[in-house]
Scaffold this active site. Structure first.
Site, PDB file in Angstrom:
ATOM      1  N   CYS A   1      -6.792   2.316   5.121  1.00 39.76           N
ATOM      2  CA  CYS A   1      -7.968   1.356   5.547  1.00 39.76           C
ATOM      3  C   CYS A   1      -6.546   1.074   7.031  1.00 39.76           C
ATOM      4  CB  CYS A   1      -7.246  -0.326   4.748  1.00 39.76           C
ATOM      5  SG  CYS A   1      -5.533  -0.036   5.098  1.00 39.76           S
TER       6      CYS A   1
ATOM      7  N   HIS B   1       0.299  -0.965   0.412  1.00 38.98           N
ATOM      8  CA  HIS B   1      -0.243   0.088  -0.159  1.00 38.98           C
ATOM      9  C   HIS B   1       1.080   1.322  -0.041  1.00 38.98           C
ATOM     10  CE1 HIS B   1      -4.292  -1.743   1.279  1.00 38.98           C
ATOM     11  NE2 HIS B   1      -3.721  -2.199   0.721  1.00 38.98           N
TER      12      HIS B   1
ATOM     13  N   CYS C   1      -2.990   0.363   7.278  1.00 38.74           N
ATOM     14  CA  CYS C   1      -2.438   1.462   6.949  1.00 38.74           C
ATOM     15  C   CYS C   1      -2.130   2.762   8.585  1.00 38.74           C
ATOM     16  CB  CYS C   1      -2.444   1.998   5.551  1.00 38.74           C
ATOM     17  SG  CYS C   1      -1.944   0.880   4.360  1.00 38.74           S
TER      18      CYS C   1
ATOM     19  N   GLU D   1       0.874   4.102   1.785  1.00 38.00           N
ATOM     20  CA  GLU D   1       1.234   3.836   3.488  1.00 38.00           C
ATOM     21  C   GLU D   1       2.216   3.526   3.597  1.00 38.00           C
ATOM     22  OE1 GLU D   1      -1.885   3.738   1.743  1.00 38.00           O
ATOM     23  OE2 GLU D   1      -2.972   4.724   3.461  1.00 38.00           O
TER      24      GLU D   1
END
Lengths: 168, 168
Positions: free
Chosen positions: B88, B58, B91, B60
């Site tokens: 999410c 992801h 993260c 992040e």
């Protein structure tokens, strides 16, 4: 709900404990993890956060990355993740993100755990995946390993404090 | 609470959008992230989950790993994380774990976001860290980028379906 074989769960938790002991040897909080797919271990990990100076180097994330490579997929469907300590918010989140089928926990982490203690991120109905959870497998062994680690850490800190006082 | 300079926030969000566009070019959900410490960008990331077949890829987490390397520490204290889409559960968890001071979000993710939508993991009193949160920075731009991506994806899927039907 399916009935799980406690002997099988204990076998894999024992391997997670072996992983945790590698963290212990590095003076890291002793947390270990293995991920199992169709009776085979496809990912192992142990806490290396301080050693690697990497906030993502939790036992679970290391095991997830390896398992995912083995599966050649970001999804870990039909996988069971064994971890010696209840996962934190980040790792519980990663478990949901990977759609891991089941999680087996050794001992709980009342102050920070996110598989039932502070929160239960594994079972939020609004998310697109919920995770089956078994807790307390080889709990005593996992818990006493943690207690011993923190006892030794406190002793070390006391000795250092004493040394500093003596030098004054 | 400190008053933040919206011009500064927009400047860094623009860089996060630039990152998101790199994901877009790879046909990944366009999410981008930058992390700022003392006026300098110390980590950039964009979503590569499908490309890398890695659930941890992801935007992040990629930015966090880089920032952490730059800081030579697993802690990201005095850092601000800019991300085009509400993070999410994984993260958001990583943001709390790294003790990131502040998060700035472009647009929200009502179905899965964990900075206020489904849950707010950034502000759980039981955790040892809470994160300051600003939302809606360049919201329209971030949101229309997402809408365009999913519109194109649906169009592509329709075309493929039609092709298959024509071959029958």
């Amino acid at each position: 709900m399916q009935e799980w074989d406690i002997k099988v769960d204990e076998k894999y938790m024992r391997e997670a404990i072996r992983q945790a002991k590698k963290a212990y040897a590095l003076e890291e909080v002793p947390i270990g993890c293995v991920i199992v797919h169709e009776g085979k271990i496809i990912g192992r990990g142990y806490n290396r956060r301080t050693t690697d100076k990497n906030p993502l180097a939790h036992a679970e994330l290391i095991a997830i990355k390896k398992a995912s490579k083995k599966m050649n997929d970001w999804r870990l469907e039909d996988c069971t993740l064994y971890v010696t300590l209840e996962p934190c918010q980040m790792c519980s989140g990663a478990i949901v993100q990977t759609r891991t089928t089941r999680v087996v926990v050794g001992c709980m982490n009342p102050k920070a755990g996110c598989a039932g203690s502070v929160l239960n991120l594994l079972d939020v109905q609004e998310f697109n995946h919920q995770v089956e959870l078994t807790t307390g497998v080889l709990e005593e062994e996992c818990s006493s390993m943690m207690k011993q680690f923190f006892r030794e850490l406190r002793d070390k800190q006391k000795k250092i404090k004493k040394k500093i006082q003596n030098q004054k």
